[in-house]
Design a protein around this motif. Structure first.
Motif, short mmCIF file in Angstrom:
data_model
loop_
_atom_site.label_atom_id
_atom_site.label_comp_id
_atom_site.label_asym_id
_atom_site.label_seq_id
_atom_site.Cartn_x
_atom_site.Cartn_y
_atom_site.Cartn_z
N LEU A 10 0.83 -1.20 0.00
CA LEU A 10 0.00 0.00 0.00
C LEU A 10 0.87 1.26 0.00
N THR A 11 0.36 2.31 -0.65
CA THR A 11 0.95 3.63 -0.48
C THR A 11 0.45 4.20 0.85
N LEU A 12 1.02 5.31 1.27
CA LEU A 12 0.59 5.93 2.52
C LEU A 12 -0.88 6.35 2.46
N ASP A 13 -1.38 6.67 1.25
CA ASP A 13 -2.79 7.03 1.12
C ASP A 13 -3.65 5.84 0.70
N GLY A 14 -3.13 4.63 0.88
CA GLY A 14 -3.96 3.43 0.77
C GLY A 14 -4.11 2.82 -0.60
N VAL A 15 -3.37 3.30 -1.61
CA VAL A 15 -3.49 2.76 -2.96
C VAL A 15 -2.71 1.45 -3.07
N MET A 16 -3.35 0.44 -3.67
CA MET A 16 -2.71 -0.86 -3.86
C MET A 16 -2.49 -1.17 -5.34
N GLN A 17 -2.95 -0.34 -6.22
CA GLN A 17 -2.95 -0.65 -7.65
C GLN A 17 -1.54 -0.63 -8.24
N ALA A 18 -1.23 -1.66 -9.03
CA ALA A 18 -0.04 -1.73 -9.88
C ALA A 18 1.26 -1.34 -9.18
N PRO A 19 1.62 -1.99 -8.09
CA PRO A 19 2.90 -1.65 -7.46
C PRO A 19 4.12 -2.12 -8.25
N GLY A 20 3.92 -3.15 -9.10
CA GLY A 20 5.07 -3.83 -9.68
C GLY A 20 5.64 -3.31 -10.98
N GLY A 21 4.89 -2.51 -11.72
CA GLY A 21 5.41 -2.04 -12.99
C GLY A 21 4.45 -1.13 -13.72
N PRO A 22 4.95 -0.31 -14.65
CA PRO A 22 4.11 0.66 -15.35
C PRO A 22 2.95 0.05 -16.14
N ASP A 23 3.13 -1.18 -16.63
CA ASP A 23 2.10 -1.80 -17.46
C ASP A 23 1.27 -2.83 -16.70
N GLU A 24 1.42 -2.88 -15.40
CA GLU A 24 0.76 -3.92 -14.62
C GLU A 24 -0.76 -3.77 -14.62
N ASP A 25 -1.25 -2.56 -14.40
CA ASP A 25 -2.69 -2.33 -14.33
C ASP A 25 -2.96 -0.85 -14.55
N ALA A 26 -3.32 -0.51 -15.79
CA ALA A 26 -3.59 0.89 -16.13
C ALA A 26 -5.08 1.20 -16.14
N ALA A 27 -5.88 0.35 -15.48
CA ALA A 27 -7.34 0.56 -15.45
C ALA A 27 -7.67 1.94 -14.92
N GLY A 34 4.17 0.80 -10.92
CA GLY A 34 5.57 0.61 -10.59
C GLY A 34 6.07 1.47 -9.44
N TRP A 35 5.15 1.96 -8.62
CA TRP A 35 5.51 2.90 -7.55
C TRP A 35 6.27 2.24 -6.40
N GLN A 36 6.19 0.90 -6.26
CA GLN A 36 6.68 0.27 -5.04
C GLN A 36 8.19 0.12 -4.97
N LYS A 37 8.84 -0.23 -6.09
CA LYS A 37 10.28 -0.54 -6.03
C LYS A 37 11.11 0.64 -5.55
N ALA A 38 10.76 1.82 -5.98
CA ALA A 38 11.56 3.00 -5.62
C ALA A 38 11.50 3.32 -4.13
N VAL A 155 4.98 6.95 0.31
CA VAL A 155 4.70 7.64 -0.95
C VAL A 155 3.20 7.88 -1.04
N ILE A 156 2.81 9.01 -1.59
CA ILE A 156 1.40 9.34 -1.81
C ILE A 156 1.15 9.40 -3.30
N ILE A 157 0.14 8.66 -3.76
CA ILE A 157 -0.17 8.58 -5.19
C ILE A 157 -1.37 9.45 -5.55
N GLY A 158 -2.38 9.45 -4.70
CA GLY A 158 -3.53 10.33 -4.91
C GLY A 158 -4.71 9.71 -5.62
N THR A 159 -4.45 8.76 -6.53
CA THR A 159 -5.54 8.08 -7.24
C THR A 159 -5.21 6.60 -7.30
N GLY A 160 -6.23 5.80 -7.61
CA GLY A 160 -6.01 4.37 -7.79
C GLY A 160 -6.88 3.53 -6.88
N LYS A 161 -6.85 2.22 -7.11
CA LYS A 161 -7.66 1.28 -6.33
C LYS A 161 -7.11 1.16 -4.92
#
Length: 201
Positions: A10-27, A34-38, A155-161
């Motif tokens: 999860l991001t700090l704001d609770g997003v779980m979508q597509a942590p693993g890569g840019p093309d994982e889930d663009a819904a 791809g936010w998680q590795k960094a 990290v804060i993403i702001g949007t996503g599942k």
């Protein structure tokens, strides 16, 4: 009785979508894949490995299953997770798939809630729900989740599942183990413990 354990990044704001890569889930136009590795570190990897050591199966929704099945059979065998992910028993919940080809995968039949209740009552170890946000929310609504194992990254993403989306059933959580890595990621294990308490100051 086997435990159903929700394991999620999860991001700090609770997003779980597509942590693993840019093309994982663009819904829904999600642009932060791809936010998680960094924001991860070695302590996160060690914590996650420990979560898998204490379970002997995974329960996956269709989308997460398809992402994993396209990656892990061809992943670097030197990666310590590769053999674990391929050899672990996988149970797949889907209304659209008619077969599952990844080794050790079984497609659940009938109503998913009934199927998971049957799984919980069967012989075996704990079952990790990995990713699979829609499935996790269904299990939460039917009181089938025994534990949450979460990595909460700085990290804060702001949007996503989100795992705990609007309409989540209110629940108190008992912290079982909570620690913070040097990089600032919270590794938290929590168990549902009834209804939230309410009071005033």
């Amino acid at each position: 009785m086997r435990k159903i354990i929700v394991c999620t990044f999860l991001t700090l704001d609770g997003v779980m979508q597509a942590p693993g890569g840019p093309d994982e889930d663009a819904a829904s136009g999600f642009e932060h894949g791809g936010w998680q590795k960094a924001v991860s570190d070695e302590e996160v990897g060690a914590g996650i490995a420990d979560w898998y050591r204490h379970s002997d199966a995974m329960l996956l929704g269709r989308k997460t299953y398809e992402i994993f099945a396209s990656y892990w059979p061809r992943a670097d065998p030197a990666n310590p997770f590769t053999d674990r992910m391929n050899s672990t028993r996988k149970y797949v919940a889907s209304r659209t798939l008619t077969s599952v080809e990844w080794q050790n995968s079984t497609l659940l039949e009938g109503d998913v809630v009934d199927a998971v209740r049957t799984l919980k009552a069967s012989d075996g170890g704990n079952i990790n729900v990995v990713g699979s946000g829609d499935l996790a929310q269904t299990l939460m609504r039917h009181d089938l989740v025994d534990e949450y194992r979460l990595t909460i990254h700085p990290v804060i993403i702001g949007t996503g599942k989100r795992l705990f989306a609007d309409g989540a059933i209110p629940s108190a959580l008992e912290p079982v183990s909570v620690s913070t890595t040097k990089g600032g990621t919270v590794l938290g294990i929590y168990r549902p413990s009834g209804k939230p308490g309410y009071d005033s100051y």
